[in-house]
Design a protein around this motif. Structure first.
Motif, PDB file in Angstrom:
ATOM      1  N   LYS A   1     -23.846  50.058  73.915  1.00  0.00           N
ATOM      2  CA  LYS A   1     -24.487  48.813  74.336  1.00  0.00           C
ATOM      3  C   LYS A   1     -23.618  48.091  75.366  1.00  0.00           C
ATOM      4  N   SER A   2     -22.320  48.048  75.087  1.00  0.00           N
ATOM      5  CA  SER A   2     -21.393  47.403  76.013  1.00  0.00           C
ATOM      6  C   SER A   2     -21.378  48.133  77.350  1.00  0.00           C
ATOM      7  N   PHE A   3     -21.387  49.469  77.273  1.00  0.00           N
ATOM      8  CA  PHE A   3     -21.411  50.257  78.506  1.00  0.00           C
ATOM      9  C   PHE A   3     -22.676  49.973  79.315  1.00  0.00           C
ATOM     10  N   GLU A   4     -23.800  49.944  78.619  1.00  0.00           N
ATOM     11  CA  GLU A   4     -25.066  49.677  79.315  1.00  0.00           C
ATOM     12  C   GLU A   4     -25.046  48.289  79.950  1.00  0.00           C
ATOM     13  N   GLU A   5     -24.518  47.298  79.216  1.00  0.00           N
ATOM     14  CA  GLU A   5     -24.455  45.941  79.770  1.00  0.00           C
ATOM     15  C   GLU A   5     -23.548  45.895  80.993  1.00  0.00           C
ATOM     16  N   LYS A   6     -22.370  46.578  80.894  1.00  0.00           N
ATOM     17  CA  LYS A   6     -21.461  46.609  82.043  1.00  0.00           C
ATOM     18  C   LYS A   6     -22.081  47.354  83.215  1.00  0.00           C
ATOM     19  N   LYS A   7     -22.838  48.387  82.903  1.00  0.00           N
ATOM     20  CA  LYS A   7     -23.494  49.172  83.949  1.00  0.00           C
ATOM     21  C   LYS A   7     -24.514  48.290  84.680  1.00  0.00           C
ATOM     22  N   LYS A   8     -25.308  47.546  83.892  1.00  0.00           N
ATOM     23  CA  LYS A   8     -26.295  46.653  84.506  1.00  0.00           C
ATOM     24  C   LYS A   8     -25.600  45.578  85.337  1.00  0.00           C
ATOM     25  N   LEU A   9     -24.509  45.050  84.789  1.00  0.00           N
ATOM     26  CA  LEU A   9     -23.753  44.019  85.500  1.00  0.00           C
ATOM     27  C   LEU A   9     -23.202  44.562  86.815  1.00  0.00           C
ATOM     28  N   GLU A  10     -22.650  45.788  86.765  1.00  0.00           N
ATOM     29  CA  GLU A  10     -22.107  46.394  87.990  1.00  0.00           C
ATOM     30  C   GLU A  10     -23.227  46.683  88.994  1.00  0.00           C
ATOM     31  N   GLU A  11     -24.399  47.106  88.471  1.00  0.00           N
ATOM     32  CA  GLU A  11     -25.530  47.347  89.372  1.00  0.00           C
ATOM     33  C   GLU A  11     -25.953  46.042  90.055  1.00  0.00           C
ATOM     34  N   LYS A  12     -25.968  44.959  89.268  1.00  0.00           N
ATOM     35  CA  LYS A  12     -26.332  43.654  89.833  1.00  0.00           C
ATOM     36  C   LYS A  12     -25.308  43.231  90.883  1.00  0.00           C
ATOM     37  N   LYS A  13     -24.023  43.453  90.564  1.00  0.00           N
ATOM     38  CA  LYS A  13     -22.972  43.091  91.520  1.00  0.00           C
ATOM     39  C   LYS A  13     -23.124  43.898  92.810  1.00  0.00           C
ATOM     40  N   ALA A  14     -23.354  45.209  92.640  1.00  0.00           N
ATOM     41  CA  ALA A  14     -23.505  46.066  93.824  1.00  0.00           C
ATOM     42  C   ALA A  14     -24.724  45.635  94.632  1.00  0.00           C
ATOM     43  N   THR A  15     -25.805  45.288  93.916  1.00  0.00           N
ATOM     44  CA  THR A  15     -27.016  44.847  94.607  1.00  0.00           C
ATOM     45  C   THR A  15     -26.748  43.542  95.354  1.00  0.00           C
ATOM     46  N   ARG A  16     -26.091  42.596  94.714  1.00  0.00           N
ATOM     47  CA  ARG A  16     -25.776  41.319  95.369  1.00  0.00           C
ATOM     48  C   ARG A  16     -24.878  41.535  96.569  1.00  0.00           C
ATOM     49  N   LYS A  17     -23.883  42.383  96.355  1.00  0.00           N
ATOM     50  CA  LYS A  17     -22.951  42.643  97.445  1.00  0.00           C
ATOM     51  C   LYS A  17     -23.679  43.245  98.641  1.00  0.00           C
ATOM     52  N   THR A  18     -24.550  44.200  98.345  1.00  0.00           N
ATOM     53  CA  THR A  18     -25.310  44.848  99.417  1.00  0.00           C
ATOM     54  C   THR A  18     -26.240  43.847 100.092  1.00  0.00           C
ATOM     55  N   VAL A  19     -26.921  43.042  99.252  1.00  0.00           N
ATOM     56  CA  VAL A  19     -27.842  42.047  99.801  1.00  0.00           C
ATOM     57  C   VAL A  19     -27.067  41.036 100.650  1.00  0.00           C
ATOM     58  N   ASN A  20     -25.931  40.569 100.119  1.00  0.00           N
ATOM     59  CA  ASN A  20     -25.114  39.621 100.880  1.00  0.00           C
ATOM     60  C   ASN A  20     -24.611  40.225 102.185  1.00  0.00           C
ATOM     61  N   SER A  21     -24.198  41.466 102.100  1.00  0.00           N
ATOM     62  CA  SER A  21     -23.707  42.136 103.318  1.00  0.00           C
ATOM     63  C   SER A  21     -24.815  42.275 104.343  1.00  0.00           C
ATOM     64  N   VAL A  22     -26.015  42.653 103.863  1.00  0.00           N
ATOM     65  CA  VAL A  22     -27.150  42.809 104.791  1.00  0.00           C
ATOM     66  C   VAL A  22     -27.517  41.457 105.397  1.00  0.00           C
ATOM     67  N   LEU A  23     -27.550  40.444 104.551  1.00  0.00           N
ATOM     68  CA  LEU A  23     -27.909  39.117 105.052  1.00  0.00           C
ATOM     69  C   LEU A  23     -26.854  38.589 106.031  1.00  0.00           C
ATOM     70  N   ASP A  24     -25.598  38.850 105.717  1.00  0.00           N
ATOM     71  CA  ASP A  24     -24.542  38.425 106.638  1.00  0.00           C
ATOM     72  C   ASP A  24     -24.679  39.133 107.981  1.00  0.00           C
ATOM     73  N   ASP A  25     -24.981  40.409 107.920  1.00  0.00           N
ATOM     74  CA  ASP A  25     -25.147  41.157 109.166  1.00  0.00           C
ATOM     75  C   ASP A  25     -26.346  40.625 109.955  1.00  0.00           C
ATOM     76  N   ILE A  26     -27.378  40.288 109.220  1.00  0.00           N
ATOM     77  CA  ILE A  26     -28.595  39.808 109.894  1.00  0.00           C
ATOM     78  C   ILE A  26     -28.315  38.451 110.535  1.00  0.00           C
ATOM     79  N   PHE A  27     -27.656  37.601 109.806  1.00  0.00           N
ATOM     80  CA  PHE A  27     -27.430  36.264 110.334  1.00  0.00           C
ATOM     81  C   PHE A  27     -26.334  36.248 111.397  1.00  0.00           C
ATOM     82  N   ASP A  28     -25.377  37.110 111.276  1.00  0.00           N
ATOM     83  CA  ASP A  28     -24.291  37.132 112.249  1.00  0.00           C
ATOM     84  C   ASP A  28     -24.680  37.842 113.533  1.00  0.00           C
TER      85      ASP A  28
END
Length: 164
Positions: free
Chosen positions: A119-146
């Motif tokens: 359960k802990s692994f699954e939660e950490k996995k979801k958390l890491e997926e969310k972080k990776a998604t946010r990071k990717t989204v932030n990076s894409v948005l930064d590239d778009i705006f910059d």
């Protein structure tokens, strides 16, 4: 009987014949000696004999009593041995039950721990997926705006680069 001993010498001398009767006198003397000896020694010998019989009887009765006591001790030891064997079997059964219960408890705890870790692994996995998604989204948005990218094809190309 004492009277008989007193008459024997008179009878021997009253016989009157004095022919080589040395054997008769000797037999009479021996009989008198044996009678006196019997009279003097009979009671102590009989007492010693009876005392010996009593000692032997006492020894036999003591031996019988000791044998009975040994038999009773043997029976008591056998009873204690039987009880000890029953107690040992009972202790083995109790120990086996406790071991079984302990192993079941350890298995349940291990299973619960594995479930918690999963359960802990699954939660950490979801958390890491969310972080990776946010990071990717932030990076894409930064590239778009910059960047000065105006076309939608360039925006989709930039997104595809970041995602892959």
């Amino acid at each position: 009987m004492k009277f008989f001993y007193l008459l024997v010498p008179f009878v021997a001398f009253a016989s009157g014949s004095n022919e080589n009767t040395d054997i008769v006198v000797r037999v009479i003397n021996f009989a008198i000696f044996a009678g006196i000896l019997y009279y003097l020694i009979a009671k102590p010998v009989r007492a010693a004999y009876n005392a010996r019989i009593e000692r032997i009887a006492a020894g036999l009765s003591a031996a019988e009593q000791k044998a009975k006591q040994s038999e009773a001790e043997k029976d008591e030891a056998l009873k204690r041995l039987t009880k000890a064997e029953a107690d040992a079997k009972s202790l083995v059964e109790v120990a086996q039950n406790e071991a079984r219960i302990a192993s079941e408890k350890v298995a349940k705890e291990a299973k619960d721990e594995v479930a918690n870790l999963t359960k802990s692994f699954e939660e950490k996995k979801k958390l890491e997926e969310k972080k990776a998604t946010r990071k990717t989204v932030n990076s894409v948005l930064d590239d778009i705006f910059d960047s000065s990218v105006n076309s939608s094809e360039q925006i989709f190309g930039s997104i595809l680069k970041k995602v892959s």
